[in-house]
Design an enzyme around this catalytic site. Sequence first.
Site, PDB file in Angstrom:
ATOM      1  N   ASP A  93       0.711  -0.759  -0.188  1.00  0.00           N
ATOM      2  CA  ASP A  93      -0.061   0.142  -0.068  1.00  0.00           C
ATOM      3  C   ASP A  93       0.906   1.229  -0.127  1.00  0.00           C
ATOM      4  O   ASP A  93       2.171   1.157   0.001  1.00  0.00           O
ATOM      5  CB  ASP A  93      -1.057  -0.052   0.952  1.00  0.00           C
ATOM      6  CG  ASP A  93       0.117  -0.278   2.453  1.00  0.00           C
ATOM      7  OD1 ASP A  93       0.737  -0.274   3.156  1.00  0.00           O
ATOM      8  OD2 ASP A  93      -1.242  -0.452   3.988  1.00  0.00           O
ATOM      9  N   ASP A 267      -8.235  -6.482   0.942  1.00  0.00           N
ATOM     10  CA  ASP A 267      -6.933  -7.522   1.363  1.00  0.00           C
ATOM     11  C   ASP A 267      -7.790  -7.259   3.539  1.00  0.00           C
ATOM     12  O   ASP A 267      -8.269  -6.690   3.315  1.00  0.00           O
ATOM     13  CB  ASP A 267      -6.158  -6.732   1.711  1.00  0.00           C
ATOM     14  CG  ASP A 267      -5.639  -5.307   2.176  1.00  0.00           C
ATOM     15  OD1 ASP A 267      -5.476  -5.081   3.487  1.00  0.00           O
ATOM     16  OD2 ASP A 267      -6.935  -4.607   1.566  1.00  0.00           O
ATOM     17  N   CYS A 305     -13.104 -28.625   7.434  1.00  0.00           N
ATOM     18  CA  CYS A 305     -12.217 -28.304   6.882  1.00  0.00           C
ATOM     19  C   CYS A 305     -10.394 -29.447   7.278  1.00  0.00           C
ATOM     20  O   CYS A 305     -10.355 -30.210   8.553  1.00  0.00           O
ATOM     21  CB  CYS A 305     -12.477 -27.301   8.906  1.00  0.00           C
ATOM     22  SG  CYS A 305     -10.494 -25.988   8.009  1.00  0.00           S
ATOM     23  N   CYS A 307      -7.301 -27.936   7.682  1.00  0.00           N
ATOM     24  CA  CYS A 307      -6.239 -27.111   8.093  1.00  0.00           C
ATOM     25  C   CYS A 307      -5.357 -28.278   9.209  1.00  0.00           C
ATOM     26  O   CYS A 307      -6.763 -28.724   9.974  1.00  0.00           O
ATOM     27  CB  CYS A 307      -6.610 -25.719   8.870  1.00  0.00           C
ATOM     28  SG  CYS A 307      -7.415 -25.601  10.218  1.00  0.00           S
ATOM     29  N   CYS A 310      -7.996 -27.787  12.541  1.00  0.00           N
ATOM     30  CA  CYS A 310      -9.213 -29.198  13.010  1.00  0.00           C
ATOM     31  C   CYS A 310      -8.552 -30.633  12.878  1.00  0.00           C
ATOM     32  O   CYS A 310      -9.467 -31.511  13.181  1.00  0.00           O
ATOM     33  CB  CYS A 310      -9.915 -28.323  11.248  1.00  0.00           C
ATOM     34  SG  CYS A 310     -10.475 -26.652  11.458  1.00  0.00           S
ATOM     35  N   HIS A 336      -5.881 -21.103  10.526  1.00  0.00           N
ATOM     36  CA  HIS A 336      -7.390 -21.580  10.835  1.00  0.00           C
ATOM     37  C   HIS A 336      -8.296 -20.961   9.725  1.00  0.00           C
ATOM     38  O   HIS A 336      -8.887 -20.950   8.687  1.00  0.00           O
ATOM     39  CB  HIS A 336      -8.045 -21.789  12.006  1.00  0.00           C
ATOM     40  CG  HIS A 336      -9.684 -22.497  11.179  1.00  0.00           C
ATOM     41  ND1 HIS A 336     -10.306 -23.338  11.185  1.00  0.00           N
ATOM     42  CD2 HIS A 336     -10.713 -21.489  11.260  1.00  0.00           C
ATOM     43  CE1 HIS A 336     -11.408 -23.226  10.203  1.00  0.00           C
ATOM     44  NE2 HIS A 336     -11.571 -22.117  11.106  1.00  0.00           N
TER      45      HIS A 336
END
Length: 376
Positions: A93, A267, A305, A307, A310, A336
């Site tokens: 940015d 974002d 999930c 990830c 999980c 996660h």
Amino acid sequence: MTDRFSFALHATDGAARTGAISTPRGTIRTPAFMPVGTAATVKAMLPDSVAATGADILLGNTYHLMLRPGAERVARLGGLHSFMNWDRPILTDSGGFQVMSLADLRRLTEEGVTFRSHVDGSKHFLSPETSMEIQRLLGSDIVMAFDECPALPADEARVAESMRLSMRWAERSKAAFGDRPGHALFGIQQGGVTRELRQESAEALTRIGFDGYAVGGLAVGEGQEAMFGVLDYAPGMLPADRPRYLMGVGKPDDIVGAVKRGIDMMDCVLPSRSGRTGQAWTRRGQVNLRNARHADDPRPLDEACTCPACRGYSRAYLHHVVRAKEMIAGMLLTWHNLHYYQELMAGMRDAIAAGRFAAFEAEFHAARAAGDIEPV
């Protein structure tokens, strides 16, 4: 792999779009969510872990990096990619938003902004030219034009004055950016929640000509209804053959609503910040792992999930490490949350390509309305 920056649209469904941004450092599948790596790190994550969630691109903050460790130092050490061990694209940015929200004693003139660092009180100056030079030293793939972002609510005269200053700064940013093959410069549309000002801004930016266009000045306190009201028309004012980036958004339902209205990139610090405070984002909405209801729950956070949080840990364990303020809590929940956000983007890309975005959106809202699983 390409040696240039380009954007290709693959499919549309209503205003929603899916495509790909090609850069020398890799392809960015759109719609894309960019995790925020404020100070050359996505907090609580290793770069490989961020990539494993499905992220094609990260965001770095010009304001924070110019103050610490300094753009010249980053350049001497091989540029931001090498410095933080991330070989995929990076967007930086311009620093304008952080100057507005963080800096002390800022003084705004036509030339630029003089401000004192929130870190140590040291005095600094940012202008379109210095912002372009700092971003060049960092070596980011996508550079943002320097703009001024007034906090909302603000009266229309103030918003108009700020937008026109940002357009003059956009022209100076383009001139200072120069010719940098393989690197892209994005202009930023301003104008608050006023349609005429947004149109004036879009026309000014299109005349200057940019590689991509951001819808700026939203997600700064105006509320979702007002934001969606602007997104109902603002993306359509920008060139259809360039990426459209909504800055600083947001919650999952903000993201789905933005994509529905033609946004390609977003974002937000939310998934990582929430992860560090015991908040998880799931298909069923937000889950607060601090709550006592999870203390004896052997089930995963989300059984569907994949990830690490999980796959390998129970809600009871996550509750324990959150309450005990163990470092692993922020690591697992951030992973996660970023995994969930990237899964959401992939789901939308597939739905747009298949012409079923409306069905996807209905399923998304229905799952969230059902709420979290019943306590044990």
